[in-house]
Design a protein around this motif. Structure first.
Motif, PDB file in Angstrom:
ATOM      1  N   GLY A  13       0.826  -1.206   0.000  1.00 17.41           N
ATOM      2  CA  GLY A  13       0.000   0.000   0.000  1.00 17.41           C
ATOM      3  C   GLY A  13       0.860   1.256   0.000  1.00 17.41           C
ATOM      4  O   GLY A  13       2.084   1.193   0.210  1.00 17.41           O
ATOM      5  N   ILE A  14       0.220   2.359  -0.205  1.00 16.89           N
ATOM      6  CA  ILE A  14       0.910   3.649  -0.207  1.00 16.89           C
ATOM      7  C   ILE A  14       1.688   3.830   1.114  1.00 16.89           C
ATOM      8  O   ILE A  14       1.166   3.539   2.187  1.00 16.89           O
ATOM      9  N   GLY A  15       2.949   4.218   0.973  1.00 18.82           N
ATOM     10  CA  GLY A  15       3.776   4.463   2.156  1.00 18.82           C
ATOM     11  C   GLY A  15       4.288   3.222   2.866  1.00 18.82           C
ATOM     12  O   GLY A  15       4.925   3.306   3.908  1.00 18.82           O
ATOM     13  N   SER A  16       4.034   2.046   2.289  1.00 23.40           N
ATOM     14  CA  SER A  16       4.486   0.808   2.953  1.00 23.40           C
ATOM     15  C   SER A  16       6.007   0.675   2.880  1.00 23.40           C
ATOM     16  O   SER A  16       6.626   0.040   3.737  1.00 23.40           O
ATOM     17  N   GLY A  17       6.585   1.269   1.829  1.00 18.69           N
ATOM     18  CA  GLY A  17       8.045   1.211   1.682  1.00 18.69           C
ATOM     19  C   GLY A  17       8.489   0.392   0.475  1.00 18.69           C
ATOM     20  O   GLY A  17       9.607  -0.136   0.458  1.00 18.69           O
ATOM     21  N   LYS A  18       7.645   0.322  -0.543  1.00 15.76           N
ATOM     22  CA  LYS A  18       8.003  -0.430  -1.761  1.00 15.76           C
ATOM     23  C   LYS A  18       9.334   0.035  -2.343  1.00 15.76           C
ATOM     24  O   LYS A  18      10.218  -0.760  -2.617  1.00 15.76           O
ATOM     25  N   SER A  19       9.432   1.353  -2.540  1.00 17.08           N
ATOM     26  CA  SER A  19      10.639   1.887  -3.174  1.00 17.08           C
ATOM     27  C   SER A  19      11.855   1.673  -2.292  1.00 17.08           C
ATOM     28  O   SER A  19      12.955   1.377  -2.781  1.00 17.08           O
ATOM     29  N   THR A  20      11.659   1.803  -0.975  1.00 15.18           N
ATOM     30  CA  THR A  20      12.752   1.604  -0.029  1.00 15.18           C
ATOM     31  C   THR A  20      13.267   0.163  -0.127  1.00 15.18           C
ATOM     32  O   THR A  20      14.479  -0.078  -0.193  1.00 15.18           O
ATOM     33  N   ARG A 143       4.183   8.496   7.298  1.00 13.30           N
ATOM     34  CA  ARG A 143       5.330   8.541   6.372  1.00 13.30           C
ATOM     35  C   ARG A 143       5.013   9.373   5.136  1.00 13.30           C
ATOM     36  O   ARG A 143       5.837  10.174   4.688  1.00 13.30           O
ATOM     37  N   ARG A 147       6.720  12.656   3.769  1.00  9.19           N
ATOM     38  CA  ARG A 147       7.432  12.606   2.481  1.00  9.19           C
ATOM     39  C   ARG A 147       6.854  13.587   1.464  1.00  9.19           C
ATOM     40  O   ARG A 147       7.588  14.290   0.786  1.00  9.19           O
ATOM     41  N   ASN A 178       7.667  -3.935   6.997  1.00  9.41           N
ATOM     42  CA  ASN A 178       8.654  -2.853   6.979  1.00  9.41           C
ATOM     43  C   ASN A 178       8.332  -1.827   8.061  1.00  9.41           C
ATOM     44  O   ASN A 178       7.675  -0.827   7.796  1.00  9.41           O
ATOM     45  N   VAL A 179       8.774  -2.128   9.266  1.00 12.42           N
ATOM     46  CA  VAL A 179       8.552  -1.175  10.352  1.00 12.42           C
ATOM     47  C   VAL A 179       9.899  -0.732  10.924  1.00 12.42           C
ATOM     48  O   VAL A 179      10.235   0.443  10.915  1.00 12.42           O
ATOM     49  N   MET A 181      13.584  -0.286  10.539  1.00 10.11           N
ATOM     50  CA  MET A 181      14.580  -0.181   9.475  1.00 10.11           C
ATOM     51  C   MET A 181      15.759  -1.149   9.692  1.00 10.11           C
ATOM     52  O   MET A 181      16.318  -1.674   8.745  1.00 10.11           O
TER      53      MET A 181
HETATM   54  P1  ATP Z   1       4.237   5.020  -2.521  1.00  5.91           P
HETATM   55  O1  ATP Z   1       3.202   3.955  -2.583  1.00  5.91           O
HETATM   56  O2  ATP Z   1       3.661   6.329  -2.114  1.00  5.91           O
HETATM   57  O3  ATP Z   1       5.064   5.114  -3.756  1.00  5.91           O
HETATM   58  P2  ATP Z   1       6.223   3.425  -1.169  1.00  5.91           P
HETATM   59  O4  ATP Z   1       5.468   2.216  -0.757  1.00  5.91           O
HETATM   60  O5  ATP Z   1       7.135   3.276  -2.338  1.00  5.91           O
HETATM   61  O6  ATP Z   1       5.244   4.649  -1.319  1.00  5.91           O
HETATM   62  P3  ATP Z   1       8.492   4.568   0.182  1.00  5.91           P
HETATM   63  O7  ATP Z   1       8.536   5.793  -0.668  1.00  5.91           O
HETATM   64  O8  ATP Z   1       9.555   3.550   0.020  1.00  5.91           O
HETATM   65  O9  ATP Z   1       7.053   3.881   0.112  1.00  5.91           O
HETATM   66  O10 ATP Z   1       8.455   4.977   1.726  1.00  5.91           O
HETATM   67  C1  ATP Z   1       7.587   6.020   2.182  1.00  5.91           C
HETATM   68  C2  ATP Z   1       8.363   6.936   3.104  1.00  5.91           C
HETATM   69  O11 ATP Z   1       8.632   6.232   4.320  1.00  5.91           O
HETATM   70  C3  ATP Z   1       9.706   7.362   2.549  1.00  5.91           C
HETATM   71  O12 ATP Z   1       9.952   8.688   2.932  1.00  5.91           O
HETATM   72  C4  ATP Z   1      10.699   6.412   3.227  1.00  5.91           C
HETATM   73  O13 ATP Z   1      11.973   6.998   3.384  1.00  5.91           O
HETATM   74  C5  ATP Z   1      10.035   6.145   4.561  1.00  5.91           C
HETATM   75  N1  ATP Z   1      10.287   4.798   5.084  1.00  5.91           N
HETATM   76  C6  ATP Z   1      10.241   3.633   4.385  1.00  5.91           C
HETATM   77  N2  ATP Z   1      10.498   2.597   5.201  1.00  5.91           N
HETATM   78  C7  ATP Z   1      10.695   3.103   6.432  1.00  5.91           C
HETATM   79  C8  ATP Z   1      10.999   2.522   7.706  1.00  5.91           C
HETATM   80  N3  ATP Z   1      11.139   1.201   7.880  1.00  5.91           N
HETATM   81  N4  ATP Z   1      11.147   3.364   8.755  1.00  5.91           N
HETATM   82  C9  ATP Z   1      10.996   4.684   8.608  1.00  5.91           C
HETATM   83  N5  ATP Z   1      10.718   5.304   7.432  1.00  5.91           N
HETATM   84  C10 ATP Z   1      10.561   4.528   6.362  1.00  5.91           C
END
Ligand code: ATP
Length: 202
Positions: A13-20, A143, A147, A178-179, A181
């Motif tokens: 989902g949005i903000g889950s951290g896919k890109s990370t 997040r 962001r 992904n909680v 880091m």
């Molecule tokens: P979207 O669906 O909006 O593209 P996403 O799933 O790709 O989002 P990311 O962009 O990877 O999510 O992460 C969202 C934000 O949370 C970023 O600013 C990232 O740096 C931060 N983030 C990701 N993982 C963690 C974590 N485990 N702890 C703290 N911050 C995190």
């Protein structure tokens, strides 16, 4: 004969951290295809697709420099499900074609395809395995607010178009929380090793 390269769909989902998480796989040398980024490029570079978009949404879809007018397009499709479905039905095949071509240029056991929507539209069926990234909804909202400098309402309205984790978990081969880091690299390493084992048994 060249060995078939497996496709691992990575979503969340949005903000889950896919890109990370995708970046961690990429740093390990796994080729990563980020569908949203590629789609945006294709919408500007693929003349046939551009024509189809203009036909569907109008000339204002591109500015005089030929750049995508994202705000205009988002405004058109945001609350219009049928128009959004039509836009997806022309953009998705173009991205699929581009992805297939990109994959032929890779030489790894598997590639990661990062997509925001994987289960909602059945495209997970085209993947060899799937990874779902999860995090509590309130954490994800925080997040994204941080962001994107946005507010809770905006994030919730974007979340509305995605399935809940509860619905996606049973369809996922791997669920990666992904909680914390500090734990993420270990999770990624474990999933990577399991994928390698499964693929070598195929
Ligand atoms: P979207 O669906 O909006 O593209 P996403 O799933 O790709 O989002 P990311 O962009 O990877 O999510 O992460 C969202 C934000 O949370 C970023 O600013 C990232 O740096 C931060 N983030 C990701 N993982 C963690 C974590 N485990 N702890 C703290 N911050 C995190």
């Amino acid at each position: 004969m060249k060995k078939k390269i497996a496709v691992i769909g990575l979503t969340g989902g949005i903000g889950s951290g896919k890109s990370t998480i995708a970046k961690i796989f990429s740093d390990k040398g796994i080729p990563v295809y980020i569908a949203d980024i590629e789609a945006k490029k294709i919408m500007v570079n693929d003349e046939e697709l551009k024509r189809a978009i203009v036909e569907l949404l109008g000339n204002e879809s591109y500015n005089e420099l030929g750049e995508l007018n994202r705000e205009y397009i988002a405004g058109k499709v945001f609350n219009n499900k049928s128009l959004l479905a039509k836009l997806n039905s022309i953009v998705h095949p173009a991205v699929s074609k581009h992805f297939k071509n990109w994959k032929t240029k890779q030489s790894s056991l598997y590639v990661i395809k990062e997509v925001a929507i994987l289960f909602e539209n059945d495209s997970y069926k085209k993947c060899d395995y799937t990874i779902l990234i999860t995090a509590p909804v309130d954490v994800r909202i925080e997040r994204v607010i941080k962001r994107d400098k946005t507010d809770k309402e905006q994030v919730l309205s974007r979340m509305k178009n995605q399935w809940t984790d509860e619905k996606k978990i049973p369809l996922s081969d791997f669920v990666l929380e992904n909680v914390d880091m500090e734990l993420i690299s270990g999770h990624v390493e474990r999933v990577h090793n399991e994928i390698v084992t499964l693929l070598s048994l195929k």
